[in-house]
Design an enzyme around this catalytic site. Sequence first.
Site, PDB file in Angstrom:
ATOM      1  N   LYS A 122      -3.110  -5.456 -12.449  1.00  0.00           N
ATOM      2  CA  LYS A 122      -1.913  -6.334 -12.951  1.00  0.00           C
ATOM      3  C   LYS A 122      -1.967  -7.419 -11.987  1.00  0.00           C
ATOM      4  O   LYS A 122      -1.998  -8.849 -12.515  1.00  0.00           O
ATOM      5  CB  LYS A 122      -0.745  -5.739 -12.716  1.00  0.00           C
ATOM      6  CG  LYS A 122      -0.478  -4.547 -13.699  1.00  0.00           C
ATOM      7  CD  LYS A 122       0.900  -4.033 -13.659  1.00  0.00           C
ATOM      8  CE  LYS A 122       1.286  -3.596 -12.438  1.00  0.00           C
ATOM      9  NZ  LYS A 122       0.445  -2.287 -12.015  1.00  0.00           N
ATOM     10  N   ARG A 172      10.081  -2.590 -14.374  1.00  0.00           N
ATOM     11  CA  ARG A 172       9.537  -1.302 -14.356  1.00  0.00           C
ATOM     12  C   ARG A 172      10.220  -0.041 -14.590  1.00  0.00           C
ATOM     13  O   ARG A 172       9.808   1.013 -14.557  1.00  0.00           O
ATOM     14  CB  ARG A 172       9.322  -0.905 -12.538  1.00  0.00           C
ATOM     15  CG  ARG A 172       7.566  -0.947 -12.309  1.00  0.00           C
ATOM     16  CD  ARG A 172       7.746  -0.555 -10.682  1.00  0.00           C
ATOM     17  NE  ARG A 172       6.400  -0.328 -10.365  1.00  0.00           N
ATOM     18  CZ  ARG A 172       5.861  -1.436  -9.742  1.00  0.00           C
ATOM     19  NH1 ARG A 172       6.031  -2.456  -9.780  1.00  0.00           N
ATOM     20  NH2 ARG A 172       4.669  -0.839  -9.116  1.00  0.00           N
ATOM     21  N   ARG A 180      -8.741  -0.299  -2.704  1.00  0.00           N
ATOM     22  CA  ARG A 180      -8.050  -1.627  -2.711  1.00  0.00           C
ATOM     23  C   ARG A 180      -7.698  -1.975  -1.080  1.00  0.00           C
ATOM     24  O   ARG A 180      -7.546  -0.989  -0.218  1.00  0.00           O
ATOM     25  CB  ARG A 180      -6.674  -1.457  -3.443  1.00  0.00           C
ATOM     26  CG  ARG A 180      -5.712  -2.817  -3.071  1.00  0.00           C
ATOM     27  CD  ARG A 180      -4.595  -2.985  -4.167  1.00  0.00           C
ATOM     28  NE  ARG A 180      -3.824  -1.894  -4.103  1.00  0.00           N
ATOM     29  CZ  ARG A 180      -2.912  -1.867  -5.151  1.00  0.00           C
ATOM     30  NH1 ARG A 180      -2.881  -2.814  -6.043  1.00  0.00           N
ATOM     31  NH2 ARG A 180      -2.158  -0.836  -5.186  1.00  0.00           N
ATOM     32  N   ARG A 196      -2.907  -0.700   2.044  1.00  0.00           N
ATOM     33  CA  ARG A 196      -1.783  -0.455   2.094  1.00  0.00           C
ATOM     34  C   ARG A 196      -1.261   0.762   2.520  1.00  0.00           C
ATOM     35  O   ARG A 196      -1.925   1.722   1.964  1.00  0.00           O
ATOM     36  CB  ARG A 196      -1.137  -0.954   0.730  1.00  0.00           C
ATOM     37  CG  ARG A 196      -0.764  -2.304   0.492  1.00  0.00           C
ATOM     38  CD  ARG A 196      -0.546  -2.727  -0.966  1.00  0.00           C
ATOM     39  NE  ARG A 196       0.127  -1.795  -1.634  1.00  0.00           N
ATOM     40  CZ  ARG A 196       0.529  -2.204  -3.091  1.00  0.00           C
ATOM     41  NH1 ARG A 196       0.192  -3.226  -3.808  1.00  0.00           N
ATOM     42  NH2 ARG A 196       1.297  -1.223  -3.646  1.00  0.00           N
ATOM     43  N   ARG A 254       3.154   8.045  -7.202  1.00  0.00           N
ATOM     44  CA  ARG A 254       3.429   6.456  -8.174  1.00  0.00           C
ATOM     45  C   ARG A 254       3.110   6.528  -9.399  1.00  0.00           C
ATOM     46  O   ARG A 254       3.484   6.160 -10.462  1.00  0.00           O
ATOM     47  CB  ARG A 254       2.892   5.283  -7.320  1.00  0.00           C
ATOM     48  CG  ARG A 254       3.487   4.977  -6.035  1.00  0.00           C
ATOM     49  CD  ARG A 254       2.645   4.183  -5.029  1.00  0.00           C
ATOM     50  NE  ARG A 254       2.289   2.858  -5.475  1.00  0.00           N
ATOM     51  CZ  ARG A 254       1.302   2.361  -5.029  1.00  0.00           C
ATOM     52  NH1 ARG A 254       0.600   2.538  -4.242  1.00  0.00           N
ATOM     53  NH2 ARG A 254       1.122   1.046  -5.497  1.00  0.00           N
TER      54      ARG A 254
HETATM   55  P1  ADP Z   1      -2.083  -3.532  -9.761  1.00  0.00           P
HETATM   56  O1  ADP Z   1      -1.485  -4.975  -9.308  1.00  0.00           O
HETATM   57  O2  ADP Z   1      -2.135  -3.180 -10.966  1.00  0.00           O
HETATM   58  O3  ADP Z   1      -1.422  -2.510  -8.713  1.00  0.00           O
HETATM   59  P2  ADP Z   1      -4.556  -4.608  -8.525  1.00  0.00           P
HETATM   60  O4  ADP Z   1      -4.643  -5.822  -9.115  1.00  0.00           O
HETATM   61  O5  ADP Z   1      -4.224  -4.527  -7.186  1.00  0.00           O
HETATM   62  O6  ADP Z   1      -3.643  -3.653  -9.199  1.00  0.00           O
HETATM   63  O7  ADP Z   1      -5.933  -3.731  -8.409  1.00  0.00           O
HETATM   64  C1  ADP Z   1      -5.995  -2.463  -8.035  1.00  0.00           C
HETATM   65  C2  ADP Z   1      -7.768  -2.603  -7.296  1.00  0.00           C
HETATM   66  O8  ADP Z   1      -8.424  -2.427  -8.207  1.00  0.00           O
HETATM   67  C3  ADP Z   1      -7.760  -3.593  -6.206  1.00  0.00           C
HETATM   68  O9  ADP Z   1      -8.510  -3.140  -5.339  1.00  0.00           O
HETATM   69  C4  ADP Z   1      -8.607  -4.594  -7.007  1.00  0.00           C
HETATM   70  O10 ADP Z   1      -9.557  -5.404  -6.420  1.00  0.00           O
HETATM   71  C5  ADP Z   1      -9.202  -3.704  -8.189  1.00  0.00           C
HETATM   72  N1  ADP Z   1      -9.553  -4.164  -9.486  1.00  0.00           N
HETATM   73  C6  ADP Z   1      -8.832  -5.058 -10.201  1.00  0.00           C
HETATM   74  N2  ADP Z   1      -9.385  -5.309 -11.301  1.00  0.00           N
HETATM   75  C7  ADP Z   1     -10.506  -4.713 -11.326  1.00  0.00           C
HETATM   76  C8  ADP Z   1     -11.605  -4.360 -12.466  1.00  0.00           C
HETATM   77  N3  ADP Z   1     -11.546  -4.996 -13.548  1.00  0.00           N
HETATM   78  N4  ADP Z   1     -12.585  -3.499 -12.293  1.00  0.00           N
HETATM   79  C9  ADP Z   1     -12.603  -3.001 -10.854  1.00  0.00           C
HETATM   80  N5  ADP Z   1     -11.530  -3.011  -9.987  1.00  0.00           N
HETATM   81  C10 ADP Z   1     -10.725  -3.889 -10.101  1.00  0.00           C
HETATM   82  P1  ADP Z   2       1.476  -1.363  -7.622  1.00  0.00           P
HETATM   83  O1  ADP Z   2       1.428  -2.534  -8.827  1.00  0.00           O
HETATM   84  O2  ADP Z   2       0.428  -1.078  -6.975  1.00  0.00           O
HETATM   85  O3  ADP Z   2       2.165  -0.197  -8.065  1.00  0.00           O
HETATM   86  P2  ADP Z   2       3.355  -3.061  -6.543  1.00  0.00           P
HETATM   87  O4  ADP Z   2       3.065  -3.950  -5.467  1.00  0.00           O
HETATM   88  O5  ADP Z   2       4.070  -3.533  -7.823  1.00  0.00           O
HETATM   89  O6  ADP Z   2       2.407  -2.031  -6.440  1.00  0.00           O
HETATM   90  O7  ADP Z   2       4.891  -2.027  -6.080  1.00  0.00           O
HETATM   91  C1  ADP Z   2       4.844  -1.543  -4.845  1.00  0.00           C
HETATM   92  C2  ADP Z   2       6.100  -0.807  -4.665  1.00  0.00           C
HETATM   93  O8  ADP Z   2       7.313  -1.818  -4.653  1.00  0.00           O
HETATM   94  C3  ADP Z   2       6.493   0.210  -5.720  1.00  0.00           C
HETATM   95  O9  ADP Z   2       5.881   1.322  -5.551  1.00  0.00           O
HETATM   96  C4  ADP Z   2       8.170   0.291  -5.474  1.00  0.00           C
HETATM   97  O10 ADP Z   2       8.671   0.861  -4.474  1.00  0.00           O
HETATM   98  C5  ADP Z   2       8.290  -1.421  -5.137  1.00  0.00           C
HETATM   99  N1  ADP Z   2       8.537  -2.022  -6.452  1.00  0.00           N
HETATM  100  C6  ADP Z   2       7.997  -3.205  -6.984  1.00  0.00           C
HETATM  101  N2  ADP Z   2       8.572  -3.741  -7.835  1.00  0.00           N
HETATM  102  C7  ADP Z   2       9.465  -2.811  -8.224  1.00  0.00           C
HETATM  103  C8  ADP Z   2      10.358  -2.892  -9.580  1.00  0.00           C
HETATM  104  N3  ADP Z   2      10.276  -3.592 -10.420  1.00  0.00           N
HETATM  105  N4  ADP Z   2      11.273  -1.865  -9.558  1.00  0.00           N
HETATM  106  C9  ADP Z   2      11.487  -0.869  -8.391  1.00  0.00           C
HETATM  107  N5  ADP Z   2      10.640  -1.008  -7.364  1.00  0.00           N
HETATM  108  C10 ADP Z   2       9.606  -1.909  -7.167  1.00  0.00           C
END
Ligand code: ADP
Ligand code: ADP
Length: 215
Positions: free
Chosen positions: A13, A88, A127, A160, A171
Amino acid sequence: MKIIMLGAPGAGKGTQAKMIADKYALPHVSTGDIFRANLKEGTELGMKVKAYMDQGALVPDELTVEILLDRVSKDDCKNGYVLDGFPRTIPQAEVLDKELEKLGDAVDLAIDVEVPDENIVRRMSGRRACVKCGATYHVEHIPPKQEGICDRCGAELIQRDDDKPETVQKRLSVYHEQTAPLIDYYTKKGILKTVDGTQDMDAVFGAITAIIDRH
Ligand code: ADP
Ligand code: ADP
Ligand code: ZN
């Protein structure tokens, strides 16, 4: 244009939201990034959210909604934004809709980046994020030019704390229980679009821009 990115943690995302933000000149609004910035600076908000984030639990809706509404009321969000990591939960989505309705406005698109659970753990264990500018990499799939160093700003890349396998499992289950119901919610509103998130980054982006340009 107001776009919501849906998908499991690690689905990509954030990666896609940043690319959309660049191409369409929209602000990228990530609640996770806002929380992490506050953690790093040791603000009062940072202290409040730390325990939830460390455990892989969601920050309570009330607090999250307040932060988000404050952010999207800023001037740069006037012409729209890309929401990444919000909403979320169903209550978060309902508050957002209600607030937009007051302004005679609504969310345009909810884009679900679909990636099966089996792929998620590998995505998250690889990541790496820049300590300074927040750019995200993957050690295998999207490596930086120089190991451990951000291409964009030259700062250090770190893993992270909440990307450890134990927290990732937690998660993922939180995602299935509390966030996945939003797929139904936006389907019923007629604005859900699904893309295959297992493709490479540019192919996923191609699918997303096709959806946005058609809208
Ligand atoms: P989210 O915001 O949904 O948690 P991220 O954008 O941070 O996800 O992506 C999670 C991990 O996967 C990161 O290490 C990112 O570089 C990698 N990633 C993102 N898109 C792709 C893809 N299309 N193919 C492989 N790895 C990806
Ligand atoms: P990812 O896409 O990898 O799950 P985020 O950076 O979006 O990670 O979120 C990291 C953490 O921040 C979540 O596990 C949660 O604890 C908190 N968080 C982020 N966005 C929200 C939300 N909209 N509601 C509740 N908690 C959130
Ligand atoms: Zn950087």
